[in-house]
Design an enzyme around this catalytic site. Structure first.
Site, mmCIF file in Angstrom:
data_model
loop_
_atom_site.group_PDB
_atom_site.id
_atom_site.type_symbol
_atom_site.label_atom_id
_atom_site.label_comp_id
_atom_site.label_asym_id
_atom_site.label_seq_id
_atom_site.Cartn_x
_atom_site.Cartn_y
_atom_site.Cartn_z
ATOM 1 N N HIS A 31 15.334 15.526 -7.301
ATOM 2 C CA HIS A 31 16.204 14.689 -6.463
ATOM 3 C C HIS A 31 16.914 13.549 -7.227
ATOM 4 O O HIS A 31 16.641 12.372 -7.035
ATOM 5 C CB HIS A 31 15.522 14.147 -5.199
ATOM 6 C CG HIS A 31 14.034 13.969 -5.256
ATOM 7 N ND1 HIS A 31 13.430 13.049 -6.034
ATOM 8 C CD2 HIS A 31 13.033 14.602 -4.612
ATOM 9 C CE1 HIS A 31 12.138 13.113 -5.877
ATOM 10 N NE2 HIS A 31 11.864 14.051 -5.031
ATOM 11 N N ASP A 170 0.623 10.951 -8.284
ATOM 12 C CA ASP A 170 1.832 10.676 -9.074
ATOM 13 C C ASP A 170 1.624 9.579 -10.129
ATOM 14 O O ASP A 170 2.302 9.577 -11.170
ATOM 15 C CB ASP A 170 2.981 10.243 -8.154
ATOM 16 C CG ASP A 170 3.678 11.415 -7.479
ATOM 17 O OD1 ASP A 170 3.436 12.570 -7.865
ATOM 18 O OD2 ASP A 170 4.470 11.163 -6.549
ATOM 19 N N TYR A 198 9.724 8.570 -15.960
ATOM 20 C CA TYR A 198 9.074 8.829 -14.670
ATOM 21 C C TYR A 198 8.913 7.527 -13.879
ATOM 22 O O TYR A 198 9.238 7.446 -12.694
ATOM 23 C CB TYR A 198 7.699 9.471 -14.924
ATOM 24 C CG TYR A 198 7.006 9.962 -13.690
ATOM 25 C CD1 TYR A 198 7.172 11.269 -13.247
ATOM 26 C CD2 TYR A 198 6.178 9.125 -12.949
ATOM 27 C CE1 TYR A 198 6.549 11.725 -12.115
ATOM 28 C CE2 TYR A 198 5.548 9.576 -11.812
ATOM 29 C CZ TYR A 198 5.731 10.877 -11.398
ATOM 30 O OH TYR A 198 5.112 11.323 -10.260
HETATM 31 FE FE1 FEO Z 1 5.642 11.989 -5.006
HETATM 32 FE FE2 FEO Z 1 4.823 14.399 -7.370
HETATM 33 O O1 FEO Z 1 5.281 13.721 -5.658
#
Ligand code: FEO
Length: 408
Positions: A31, A170, A198
């Protein structure tokens, strides 16, 4: 069971824990966030008296996960299921897992139970837990700690007391497809970039919540000997655990660094000339500079550099009484990520109106960027005096940035 019949094998992580996740070599976008190195969806099997599965994988990878589980046990032997995070890269195959595995009990946070119900209509299956609650696995136990907004309201982590493993969903993860499941088996430079990317693109808006969790972890008296996120390698050495926790502390603080990011897009190279003169001023002023032409650069790489910078300077030609679309895209994305403690300036060329400039002001002011130099603008093509003004703007921003880095 004949292990050789399994196309995918589990990988032992600790005395009682096996990695049974999946490697996604193909994904290149999450996304809006480019993931050119792919990712992993980590799921973990705990061989306790009550066999436990922690998290699942993205739905298309269900056969891979089940195959890895079958290389150790029959999936029907799983007694306990834990969903640490309801986003679909970890939960997408939960309905199939519940049907095929039929665990005796399934745990999620209260928000997790609600989110899983809203996704899959499975709330009856789950027991809600909160920080400090424990799941009795017979010869060992899992302790749950809610970590709301890291990355969703439902997020929690689970700590396995026997092996000292923190299943962190996560948090502390990265998008990196790799055969090497432990951090100490992977390139440090690649991991540093991917951890930064990330955090910048997923976790940055929730830095206050991360700060709270980092502060609360020591008070929970957990002997963390391994951190096993849901994406990327597992941190298993004391040095690596200290490294990733130290990085997160730096990300949370976002102290200004002597580095500036210049971002622009240009129609006929005039705004580009301003950008390069500004970059030269920044360089002469003694700060590191990264320059991104948004015609070629990607917003998620810019976001990563901005998180590590102390200044952001943004330029756009005026197009149809506003900024160029690439700049609107980048600033909209960056505004949502809420980078903090930035100074900056805006610049751009124009023809018959200069409306990109007030639009740039609106964006950067909404982002809380402290504008410390005058705007640099030019009609059509910058002359020598405008390029010198642009260079001085770079020098002014550099001088202010160095002062702030020194705590002045
Ligand atoms: Fe917030 Fe890896 O999903």
């Amino acid at each position: 069971m004949n292990l050789n019949d399994q196309p995918y094998m589990a990988k032992k992580v600790s005395d009682s824990v096996y990695w049974v996740g999946a490697v996604d070599w193909d994904i290149d976008e999450f996304h809006g966030y480019l993931t050119p190195r792919g990712t992993t969806y980590n799921a973990f099997l705990i061989l306790a008296d009550k066999v436990t599965l922690v998290d699942t994988v993205k739905k298309p990878y269900l056969p891979e996960m089940l195959s890895r589980i079958r290389s150790v046990i029959d999936p029907k032997q799983i007694d306990v299921f834990v969903s640490n995070h309801a986003e679909m890269d970890h939960s997408g195959c939960i309905p199939e897992v519940l049907e095929q595995v039929s665990p005796t009990v399934a745990y999620a946070s209260q928000k997790g139970v609600e989110a899983l119900d809203e996704h899959f209509g499975v709330s009856d299956t789950f027991t809600a837990v909160q920080t400090g609650d424990k799941a009795d696995l017979g010869n060992m136990s899992l302790t749950f700690v809610e970590t709301r907004m890291i990355h969703w309201p439902d997020s929690m982590v689970s700590y396995l007391d026997s092996d000292g493993v923190l299943f962190s969903q996560d948090a502390f993860g990265m998008h990196l497809a790799t055969n090497h499941i432990f951090a100490d088996e992977n390139s440090r430079d690649i991991m540093l970039w991917e951890v930064e990317k990330y955090y910048a693109n997923i976790v940055l808006p929730y830095s206050k919540q991360v700060d709270k969790v980092l502060k609360s972890l020591p008070t929970l008296n957990l002997d963390i000997r391994m951190i096993a996120p849901d994406h990327g390698p597992i941190w298993r050495t004391p040095e690596d655990i200290a490294w990733i926790l130290g990085l997160y502390q730096r990300f949370v603080e976002q102290k200004p660094t002597p580095k500036a990011v210049v971002v622009f897009d240009t129609m006929w190279h005039s705004t580009e000339k301003l950008a390069k003169a500004i970059a030269e001023g920044l360089r002469l002023g003694g700060v590191e500079v990264k320059v991104f032409n948004m015609n070629q650069a990607h917003r998620s790489d810019v976001a990563t550099e901005v998180m590590n910078a102390g200044a952001l300077l943004v330029g756009s030609s005026t197009l149809n009484s506003g900024v160029l679309p690439t700049i609107a895209d980048m600033l909209t994305y960056l505004r949502g990520l809420k980078p903090a403690n930035l100074i900056g300036a805006v610049f751009g060329s124009y023809g018959w109106n200069r409306k990109a400039i007030p639009e740039l002001h609106t964006y950067v002011e909404e982002m809380g960027i402290d504008l410390v130099a005058d705007d640099v603008t030019c009609k059509y093509v910058p002359k020598e005096d405008t390029l010198m003004a642009a260079r001085r703007t770079g020098e002014t921003v550099a001088a202010e940035l160095l002062k702030r880095c020194a705590g002045e």
